[in-house]
Enzyme design. Structure first.
Site, PDB file in Angstrom:
ATOM      1  N   PHE A  11     -20.176 -33.662  15.311  1.00  0.00           N
ATOM      2  CA  PHE A  11     -21.460 -33.911  14.645  1.00  0.00           C
ATOM      3  C   PHE A  11     -21.685 -35.394  14.370  1.00  0.00           C
ATOM      4  O   PHE A  11     -22.552 -36.040  14.983  1.00  0.00           O
ATOM      5  CB  PHE A  11     -21.526 -33.072  13.366  1.00  0.00           C
ATOM      6  CG  PHE A  11     -22.640 -33.416  12.429  1.00  0.00           C
ATOM      7  CD1 PHE A  11     -23.921 -33.675  12.907  1.00  0.00           C
ATOM      8  CD2 PHE A  11     -22.415 -33.491  11.060  1.00  0.00           C
ATOM      9  CE1 PHE A  11     -24.962 -33.991  12.039  1.00  0.00           C
ATOM     10  CE2 PHE A  11     -23.442 -33.790  10.180  1.00  0.00           C
ATOM     11  CZ  PHE A  11     -24.712 -34.045  10.671  1.00  0.00           C
ATOM     12  N   TYR A 154      -6.731 -29.999   3.702  1.00  0.00           N
ATOM     13  CA  TYR A 154      -7.663 -30.919   4.349  1.00  0.00           C
ATOM     14  C   TYR A 154      -7.847 -32.182   3.503  1.00  0.00           C
ATOM     15  O   TYR A 154      -7.797 -33.309   4.006  1.00  0.00           O
ATOM     16  CB  TYR A 154      -9.015 -30.236   4.567  1.00  0.00           C
ATOM     17  CG  TYR A 154     -10.086 -31.164   5.083  1.00  0.00           C
ATOM     18  CD1 TYR A 154     -10.091 -31.567   6.415  1.00  0.00           C
ATOM     19  CD2 TYR A 154     -11.086 -31.657   4.238  1.00  0.00           C
ATOM     20  CE1 TYR A 154     -11.074 -32.425   6.899  1.00  0.00           C
ATOM     21  CE2 TYR A 154     -12.056 -32.513   4.710  1.00  0.00           C
ATOM     22  CZ  TYR A 154     -12.051 -32.892   6.037  1.00  0.00           C
ATOM     23  OH  TYR A 154     -13.011 -33.742   6.501  1.00  0.00           O
TER      24      TYR A 154
END
Length: 328
Positions: A11, A154
């Site tokens: 993206f 993460y």
């Protein structure tokens, strides 16, 4: 100038690659095409940059391989002047399921890249970090001195990534900048994000589903604002060695976000609720005064304007972007 964009089929990376090609730069994209979501979207991202290259003086090269492959990374870095390191195993929830995978790509891959950049005297490495490094807020908005206690693998991996970049600047003199993104959204965004889920369900006449009670808040940052600050760092060295928040004009609670989407598409839809998702932060809100002071960064798109623009884009691109249309 030759620009390397890792994760350049994703993206944010694809928007950067497309922009730099349009500006006449030579761009190399390194992307592993990890099937975290429909690869058809990544293929469209690549097509957008190729089209931009055909209409400009810039060139575009796609290298399909992993950021963890030392030989490939070295080959790509050899020709680069500036590196935009966007490659990562994304997704908070996925990291909870597979923390070792996240560490391998996000931490080990970053070290491979930084080592190659150091060997080849790259002018600058701009590293994509995340608001996930903050974890539970002690105060809001987050400034860069706020404690970093991430609540997901993460977030831990992104904290390690930006700290390695900082150390490579301090110890080896490699010019690096880390940008802590706050929930970036816009055309071609990942289809498993809250905004895309809300829009997709609403366009199909289904109620948006909120995970939790909807009181959790997010600082959503429009892709054009992110693209602009990254482009400035192509030549601006005033933030070398720094870690900077890149956020929006304000934050919004998830319930209001879902209601905003419904108002744009179908006000008759009622919201539905499900269990909270493990690893998600309760609140994010960026203090962008440091980025403003060092780079003059000023976000220009508020969430309601951005959502409206995204809905228009979504309608125009449903044939290849909408997951239910693609499956039919």
């Amino acid at each position: 100038m030759h620009v390397l964009v890792t994760g350049g089929a994703g993206f944010i990376g694809s928007h950067l690659a497309e922009h730099f090609v349009q500006q006449g730069h030579d761009v190399t994209v390194l992307d592993s095409f990890e099937p975290y979501y429909d690869l058809g979207i990544k293929e469209r991202n690549v097509e957008a940059a190729i089209t931009a290259a055909a209409d400009s003086a810039g060139t575009y090269e796609l290298v399909e391989d992993s950021i963890t492959d030392a030989d490939t990374v070295d080959d790509c870095v050899t020709q680069a002047d500036v590196i935009y390191h966007q490659a990562a195993q994304a997704g908070v929830r996925k990291s909870v399921d597979k923390p070792q995978t996240v560490n391998r790509y996000n931490v080990d891959g970053t070290i491979e890249l930084l080592e190659a950049a150091r060997r080849h005297n790259v002018t600058r490495v701009v590293v994509a970090s995340s608001s996930s490094v903050y974890g539970k807020p002690e105060y809001l908005p987050y400034d860069e001195t706020h404690p970093t206690t991430p609540v997901s693998p993460y977030g831990v991996s992104k904290l390690a990534t930006e700290q390695y970049a900082r150390v490579y600047n301090e110890v080896y003199g490699l010019p690096t900048v880390s940008l802590r993104y706050f929930t970036v959204y816009g055309p071609r965004m990942r289809p498993n994000m809250a905004i895309t889920n809300f829009v997709s369900r609403s366009l199909h006449g289904e109620p948006p589903v909120i995970y939790g009670d909807g009181s959790q808040t997010r600082d959503f940052t429009y892709i054009d604002d992110v693209k602009r600050v990254n482009a400035q760092l192509l030549t601006d060295d005033s933030a070398d060695g720094e870690i900077l928040n890149v956020g929006s004009t304000d934050n919004i609670d998830i319930q209001t976000l879902a209601e905003t989407v419904c108002e744009e598409i179908d006000p008759s839809l009622k919201l539905e609720y499900d269990d909270p998702r493990e690893g998600d932060a309760e609140h994010t809100h960026a203090d962008i005064s440091k980025a403003n002071g060092q780079l003059g960064y000023e976000p220009t798109t508020d969430i309601r304007e951005g959502v409206s623009t995204f809905i228009d884009w979504y309608r125009d691109n449903r044939d290849w972007y909408d997951p239910l249309v693609r499956q039919s």
